[in-house]
Design a protein around this motif. Structure first.
Motif, PDB file in Angstrom:
ATOM      1  N   ARG A   1       0.834  -1.203   0.000  1.00 29.53           N
ATOM      2  CA  ARG A   1       0.000   0.000   0.000  1.00 29.53           C
ATOM      3  C   ARG A   1       0.871   1.256   0.000  1.00 29.53           C
ATOM      4  O   ARG A   1       0.515   2.265  -0.618  1.00 29.53           O
ATOM      5  CB  ARG A   1      -0.944  -0.026   1.202  1.00 29.53           C
ATOM      6  CG  ARG A   1      -2.007  -1.124   1.060  1.00 29.53           C
ATOM      7  CD  ARG A   1      -2.813  -1.316   2.305  1.00 29.53           C
ATOM      8  NE  ARG A   1      -3.698  -0.176   2.486  1.00 29.53           N
ATOM      9  CZ  ARG A   1      -4.698  -0.160   3.347  1.00 29.53           C
ATOM     10  NH1 ARG A   1      -4.953  -1.206   4.107  1.00 29.53           N
ATOM     11  NH2 ARG A   1      -5.455   0.901   3.458  1.00 29.53           N
ATOM     12  N   ALA A   2       2.015   1.211   0.656  1.00 29.05           N
ATOM     13  CA  ALA A   2       2.934   2.358   0.667  1.00 29.05           C
ATOM     14  C   ALA A   2       3.492   2.611  -0.726  1.00 29.05           C
ATOM     15  O   ALA A   2       3.681   3.769  -1.129  1.00 29.05           O
ATOM     16  CB  ALA A   2       4.059   2.125   1.669  1.00 29.05           C
ATOM     17  N   VAL A   3       3.752   1.540  -1.486  1.00 29.68           N
ATOM     18  CA  VAL A   3       4.243   1.695  -2.857  1.00 29.68           C
ATOM     19  C   VAL A   3       3.168   2.376  -3.709  1.00 29.68           C
ATOM     20  O   VAL A   3       3.454   3.319  -4.453  1.00 29.68           O
ATOM     21  CB  VAL A   3       4.667   0.332  -3.455  1.00 29.68           C
ATOM     22  CG1 VAL A   3       4.893   0.442  -4.956  1.00 29.68           C
ATOM     23  CG2 VAL A   3       5.930  -0.171  -2.761  1.00 29.68           C
ATOM     24  N   HIS A   4       1.925   1.916  -3.597  1.00 27.45           N
ATOM     25  CA  HIS A   4       0.841   2.543  -4.364  1.00 27.45           C
ATOM     26  C   HIS A   4       0.700   4.011  -3.970  1.00 27.45           C
ATOM     27  O   HIS A   4       0.565   4.884  -4.830  1.00 27.45           O
ATOM     28  CB  HIS A   4      -0.479   1.799  -4.138  1.00 27.45           C
ATOM     29  CG  HIS A   4      -1.605   2.317  -4.971  1.00 27.45           C
ATOM     30  ND1 HIS A   4      -2.406   3.372  -4.562  1.00 27.45           N
ATOM     31  CD2 HIS A   4      -2.063   1.944  -6.199  1.00 27.45           C
ATOM     32  CE1 HIS A   4      -3.319   3.611  -5.502  1.00 27.45           C
ATOM     33  NE2 HIS A   4      -3.130   2.758  -6.503  1.00 27.45           N
ATOM     34  N   HIS A   5       0.741   4.286  -2.675  1.00 27.88           N
ATOM     35  CA  HIS A   5       0.632   5.675  -2.221  1.00 27.88           C
ATOM     36  C   HIS A   5       1.763   6.517  -2.796  1.00 27.88           C
ATOM     37  O   HIS A   5       1.537   7.643  -3.263  1.00 27.88           O
ATOM     38  CB  HIS A   5       0.642   5.755  -0.695  1.00 27.88           C
ATOM     39  CG  HIS A   5       0.535   7.166  -0.199  1.00 27.88           C
ATOM     40  ND1 HIS A   5       1.647   7.943   0.082  1.00 27.88           N
ATOM     41  CD2 HIS A   5      -0.545   7.950   0.019  1.00 27.88           C
ATOM     42  CE1 HIS A   5       1.249   9.141   0.463  1.00 27.88           C
ATOM     43  NE2 HIS A   5      -0.068   9.184   0.432  1.00 27.88           N
TER      44      HIS A   5
END
Length: 194
Positions: free
Chosen positions: A60-64
């Motif tokens: 999720r941090a990568v997508h963010h």
């Protein structure tokens, strides 16, 4: 099969009466939004990606990171049902459990350590195919998937050269994996290994 656009149902992500996703710059023309999204996510992908332990929080941090300049929901699981070409992705109410189960199998990336290239391709294709079928975000799934498997590959000495990716063959391979045939995806990923 329509592979260009998503079908979403009761979509609060879009401007009323359109299929244009609400965005931080209030761009309401699809072509302009597409161009901006590609440009800014490409620039963000060239920056160091978030570090983590290859779990759902990390993903999720990568997508963010990639989409923080475009959508206020970057890094958050979608809350609507979506499909592409009439094929449904995981229903939103099951996304957290499905993501947790899939990422638990990674064991913090340890699942890929010390694999031969052939075994790595088998496992990363399985992971990528399942992740794509879940499709946890409203937009930006493909770019997040590539960035994340790039991190995995680099971490376990099986780096990818994504500049060699050919969308005309890779996208059909992803679709085939959705229907349970991972062989074309294994071939495509093999073409990208350095």
């Amino acid at each position: 099969m329509n592979i260009e656009g998503y079908d979403a149902f009761d979509d609060p992500y879009c401007y009323p009466g359109t299929t244009v996703l609400k965005n931080l710059l209030n761009i309401q023309d699809q072509d302009t939004l597409d161009a901006f999204e590609i440009e800014i996510s490409t620039l963000r992908a060239e920056e160091p990606l978030p570090e983590g332990i290859f779990d759902t929080v990390h993903y999720r941090a990568v997508h963010h990171h990639l989409f923080q300049d475009v959508y206020d929901w970057a890094g958050q699981y979608r809350t609507v049902r979506t499909s592409k070409g009439g094929n449904f992705f995981c229903y939103q109410e099951y996304i957290p459990a499905q993501m947790d189960a899939l990422f638990q199998g990674l064991r913090g990336g340890e699942a890929f350590v010390e694999l031969t290239s052939s075994a790595f391709l088998q496992e990363i294709a399985r992971f990528l195919g399942e992740l794509n079928a879940i499709h946890p975000f409203r937009e930006g799934n493909g770019r997040s998937q590539m960035a994340f498997i790039g991190l995995i590959g680099a971490n376990v000495n099986h780096p990818f050269a994504f500049e060699r990716l050919d969308r005309t063959t890779f996208l059909p391979a992803m679709i085939a994996s959705y229907f349970g045939n991972r062989e074309p995806l294994i071939v495509e990923l093999g073409n990208l290994l350095i």
